[in-house]
Design an enzyme around this catalytic site. Structure first.
Site, PDB file in Angstrom:
ATOM      1  N   ASP A   1       0.823  -1.202   0.000  1.00  0.00           N
ATOM      2  CA  ASP A   1       0.000   0.000   0.000  1.00  0.00           C
ATOM      3  C   ASP A   1       0.860   1.256   0.000  1.00  0.00           C
ATOM      4  O   ASP A   1       0.561   2.238  -0.694  1.00  0.00           O
ATOM      5  CB  ASP A   1      -0.982   0.000   1.178  1.00  0.00           C
ATOM      6  CG  ASP A   1      -0.358  -0.448   2.491  1.00  0.00           C
ATOM      7  OD1 ASP A   1       0.817  -0.868   2.490  1.00  0.00           O
ATOM      8  OD2 ASP A   1      -1.049  -0.389   3.522  1.00  0.00           O
TER       9      ASP A   1
ATOM     10  N   ASP B   1       1.238  -7.224 -10.786  1.00  0.00           N
ATOM     11  CA  ASP B   1       0.234  -6.917 -11.797  1.00  0.00           C
ATOM     12  C   ASP B   1      -0.318  -5.513 -11.576  1.00  0.00           C
ATOM     13  O   ASP B   1      -0.429  -4.708 -12.511  1.00  0.00           O
ATOM     14  CB  ASP B   1      -0.880  -7.966 -11.717  1.00  0.00           C
ATOM     15  CG  ASP B   1      -1.819  -7.932 -12.911  1.00  0.00           C
ATOM     16  OD1 ASP B   1      -1.612  -7.099 -13.822  1.00  0.00           O
ATOM     17  OD2 ASP B   1      -2.772  -8.733 -12.942  1.00  0.00           O
TER      18      ASP B   1
END
Length: 357
Positions: A223, A247
């Site tokens: 994050d 990804d």
């Protein structure tokens, strides 16, 4: 030298952008005295239409028999009603597994000529940035156990994230070796404050770092990494992370470069054979209209020459041609932005790159 290349054009804009890359490869072969043999195979939605399966065995066999693979894109709304195990995207996981491609290299570079196309402020991007994301490709949640079951609140679905020490070590070595060839700086991205798989990932990476004392190694939660990429992308050089995190972060990195149409990628395994593809999708909304940006596919072809065939001079020539075309002010529609520059078609930008070569 002579090489056999399997072409997986796929769906949407796939055929257009692969054809552009093939033209550039043929021009490069003429310039440097090589011979490239191209053999097309079906994959994705077009394979479903022709055979009922997104990844026919003939395609797998053809790719295994080739020296390398060039892929366009797969998928589109036409096949949205397919069951999960027969969707076009399932072919990507299948061909990566069949070829043993456990590493995905995704460079994210802000070209000086495209500085105005980046959504980031000038004081953030400075003179530009050039980072490499090393993504694990055949493990993690995309390949873990999944299914449906009856849970506390009724029907529920589950997907399982799992990594072994062996899988982490092999992608880690690729990342450390990549860092040694660049600026000797590596950041490993995980979620070790929550996930057991990430705690094993971090433990294994720390142990591996002891073998590379010259590399400046660091850890970062995913994050925070997502925030740092837009706050200060220049702090990164090589990033290594898991399948799903890679990804997501590589798509974020592509956007801060100005356009997803500029980002190439290489999928590698233990063999020299690799699979090379742009990271963008099939863009069915512009398919067949000659509007696609082929540069990411062309740069993927350059990566093929460098990593699978050992042809660095040839790869450099393609990359310089792309630089020259961008520096001259030529743009496709996705790169024009709010400027009054007349965009070139897919064919026209390819011709400019061929002229530069």
């Amino acid at each position: 030298m002579e090489f056999n290349i399997a072409l997986l054009k796929g769906d949407g804009i796939g055929p257009e952008i692969v054809d552009s890359a093939v033209a550039v490869l043929e021009k490069t072969a003429d310039k440097f005295g090589h011979k490239f043999n191209f053999t097309p195979y079906l994959i994705g939605g077009c394979a479903i239409d022709a055979t009922g399966k997104p990844l026919p065995q003939e395609t797998v066999d053809g790719c295994l028999a080739s020296d390398s693979v060039l892929l366009g894109a797969v998928g589109g709304p036409k096949w949205d009603d397919q069951p999960g195990d027969n969707r076009p995207e399932k072919a990507l996981l299948g061909i990566r597994e069949a070829l043993g491609l456990y590493t995905n290299l995704r460079p994210a570079k802000l070209y000086p000529a495209l500085r105005n196309a980046s959504p980031l402020k000038d004081e953030i991007v400075g003179d530009g940035f050039d980072l490499m994301i090393v993504r694990e490709l055949t493990g993690g949640i995309y390949f873990g156990d999944r299914g449906y079951r009856h849970g506390k609140y009724g029907e529920e679905a589950y997907d399982t994230e799992a990594y072994s020490v062996t899988e982490i070590e092999r992608i880690g070595r690729v990342a450390f070796d990549s860092a040694m060839k660049r600026s000797k700086k590596l950041c490993s991205i995980d979620k070790a404050n929550v996930l057991e798989s990430s705690r094993l990932w971090r433990k294994t990476m720390h142990k591996l770092a002891e073998e590379y004392p010259e590399v400046e190694y660091s850890d970062m939660f995913v994050d925070n990494a997502a925030m740092q990429l837009v706050r200060n992308p220049r702090q990164f050089d090589v990033i290594v992370t898991s399948n799903m995190f890679g990804d997501i972060l590589s798509d974020e990195a592509s956007q801060i470069t100005g356009s997803i149409g500029m980002l190439a990628s290489a999928s590698m395994g233990a063999a020299t054979r690799g699979m090379y593809e742009p990271i963008h999708g099939s863009a069915p909304d512009i398919a067949g209209q000659n509007k696609a940006n082929p540069i990411a596919t062309i740069l993927s072809a350059a990566m093929m020459l460098r990593f699978s065939f050992g042809l660095s001079a040839e790869a450099n020539a393609i990359e310089k041609a792309v630089d020259d075309v961008l520096n001259a002010g030529w743009r496709t529609a996705d790169l024009v932005g709010n400027s009054e520059v007349e965009p070139l078609t897919c064919t026209e930008i390819t011709e400019k790159i061929l002229e530069a070569l």
